[in-house]
Motif scaffolding. Sequence first.
Motif, short mmCIF file in Angstrom:
data_model
loop_
_atom_site.label_atom_id
_atom_site.label_comp_id
_atom_site.label_asym_id
_atom_site.label_seq_id
_atom_site.Cartn_x
_atom_site.Cartn_y
_atom_site.Cartn_z
N ALA A 64 -0.18 -3.23 -7.19
CA ALA A 64 -1.57 -3.66 -6.93
C ALA A 64 -2.20 -2.75 -5.82
N ARG A 65 -1.48 -2.41 -4.82
CA ARG A 65 -2.15 -1.73 -3.94
C ARG A 65 -2.63 -0.49 -4.42
N LEU A 78 3.66 -5.68 -5.53
CA LEU A 78 2.98 -5.14 -4.20
C LEU A 78 2.47 -3.66 -4.40
N GLU A 90 -5.85 2.63 3.61
CA GLU A 90 -5.35 1.96 2.13
C GLU A 90 -4.33 3.14 1.64
N ASP A 145 -5.82 -0.20 -6.37
CA ASP A 145 -6.99 -0.37 -5.89
C ASP A 145 -6.97 0.85 -4.86
N LEU A 166 -0.99 2.38 3.61
CA LEU A 166 -0.34 1.06 3.04
C LEU A 166 0.10 1.22 1.83
#
Lengths: 401, 380
Positions: B322-323, B319, B291, B326, B294
């Motif tokens: 949001a990533r 993008l 994660e 999280d 990414l």
Amino acid sequence: MAELEDFRRETRAWLEANAPESLVGMPFSELDGTWGGRRAQFASADMKLWLDVMGGRGWTAASWPAEYGGGGLSKAEAKVLAQEMAALRLPPPLIGFGLTMIGPTLLRFGTEEQKNEHLPKICRGEIRWCQGYSEPGAGSDLASLQAKAVRDGDDFIITGTKVWTSYADQSDWIFCLVRTDPDVVKQAGITFILADMASPGVSVSPIPLISGKSPFCETHFEAVRVPVKNVISEINGGWTVAKALLGHERSMIADAFGVSPRGGTRGGRSRLVETAAQYLGEPGGVLGDAILRDEIVQNEMDTRAFSLTVQRGRDAAKAGQQPGPETSMLKIYGTEINMRRNELMVRAAGPQSLGWEGPGFDEAELVATRDWLRSRGNSIEGGTSEIQLNIIAKRVLGLPD
Amino acid sequence: MQLVLTEEQELIAQTATEFVADHSPVSRFRALRDSADPVGFSRGLWKEMAELGWLGIPFPESLGGAGMGMAELALVVEAMGRALAPEPFMSCVGLAGQALFEAGSEAQKDRWLAAMIAGDALLALAYQEQGSRYDLCRVTTRAQRSGEGWQITGRKVQVLDGHVADALVVSARTAGQDGDSDGISLFLIPAETAGVEIERQTRVDDRNAAIVHLQRAEVAADALVGDLDCGGDLLESVVDRATVMLCAEMLGGMAQAFEMTLEYLKERKQFGVPIGSFQALKHRMARVFMEIELSRSSVMAATRAFDERSSETAKLVSLAKARCSDAYLLTANEGVQMFAGVGMTDEYDIGFYLKRARAAELTFGDAAHHRDRWARLSGY
């Protein structure tokens, strides 16, 4: 640079003169690609012609040395060829595991005699290859494989069963792992060997999957005689060869599943979004099911982040840096995104996804349902996600055993 | 778009990481909190950052800046994020500084932006109101004509570094209703202006913030930043850039929290073996690692989208946010779980990262907010 531009001009002219016109812009899929082999089937007469002209120049394997039937092109030239073929929207003249798996392995590990024997036939599409790795009792723990090869003069005699041998029923030769020494550490008694599928004692049975028909087979060896000269690298040295080939297979799977959403897109929207719009409607310009929409966006964004990560790895490699995140990571993530995408496709169509065949369901619905079932295997084949996580924990994070 | 650092960028990243490691260990942040320091950061260190040129990275040389891009700025912010450095970088460089750079008059830039870049003035952007959540256009603060100038009344909350700001950039409604996207204007208001009262707030992440009370605060006509009634678009543009800066900070924070946890797993023994040998933990750490990778790709793409003026910039900002939202929370939650009992104690640093992960998530829109935005920008 000027030379490369000359090459580009010549290549384009040659392709325009030699590529059958009917193939230009042909939608390409694995199903109608040319796999070659003794029992080769062609989607059309022009596909055969295309293989003959490209194979004649060695451009089926453009960057392999010309002496082995390849095109002898530099990496830069091979890239130009690929670009020009893409520009003219031409399908590959030949696909298969000869080009992608055993060929590169032979180039790296094969003897001169082995390269001369096998590589030209691969380039011309004369021999189709399959892979014999897994066994009923050796899945994730591949190194525990039991298919045994016993030395008898200039031959090995192979007895055992290989499973998940894709397209074995249509292949001419198999590259496989066999146990040549049962008394050492399991990895140290494995040999990588090539066998003709026409040898007496080889039999193949296809495996139906939860998704229906499949290319997978079980391949049985009953006292099959294979010459010792077919060993790649050294006797009992097969594990090194096997691992090199596996890394390659994983990056291929990652590329295939993660980078581009399967299927065409219209107006820049993915097939998933188009499908959802078709079944859910778009009141007020947003997909009609707020929760499904959120999951779809998540999948679309995951896909983008994944493809950026693949690009980052390539950019770093081009800049001469250490490859970034391992291929293991890309394999896990790419397959999982694909699996979630397939689930969302089925959920978007709702009860219309419940068809298996026959009336009341259209072709796209039936395909989506089969694809969903098939996709469950993505996190299993080519090394399960759990095995990949072990690899990351050990090799990247350095966590202790 | 090249998703790899150039040699120059490598050097910037290395310099920033070393500087922060030498001058700003997490223990410094802890000490500032424990002493309830009235400034809440180090003015001396801030001056050093100015001398290193950090405060001017994205601004032109004519203002004393370095004329570099988001890609370079992100590297410095990431280094600060690793150490939870509480200096007012986001408010000065990312928010108020960017607003003045994009829309300020020459006089405003000379007086305030150049001074900020030199380390001589602190700025803050007062855009948030209680209940406005992530809607930049929910503005109830009003600016009314008063002679040649304006009279502003309202209440702004969680104004980052508002407690020390020498001047505030304030969003106020000059036309329309509370939620309209038109009719918002930005004003540059010196903190000593009559009618401006600043009240410090205490947040869970111990970052410095304040309530700004505006009671008929009078400013001249030249206090307007940008065009009248067009502040909504300006705010969105500024906050998009700030969002990517925040993502870079989050990237540093999650990387640090991950490395701390990884070290702990290799040292901590139970049942006679390092707990990092347990597969139940190994697999989760491998997931967290993925994660973070990414997230890094997403942040790199978003910074380069700004620098290359990509038509996809807004989508890539969403993008990244949001990533990172999280991923930072996942990393910190897993960190606390794997540190276990001591992870719950105030003594261990992992808790700071959990608090910061939550605060960063809820700043400039959480993951769900940005997923919705991505979908809208994509036409569904």
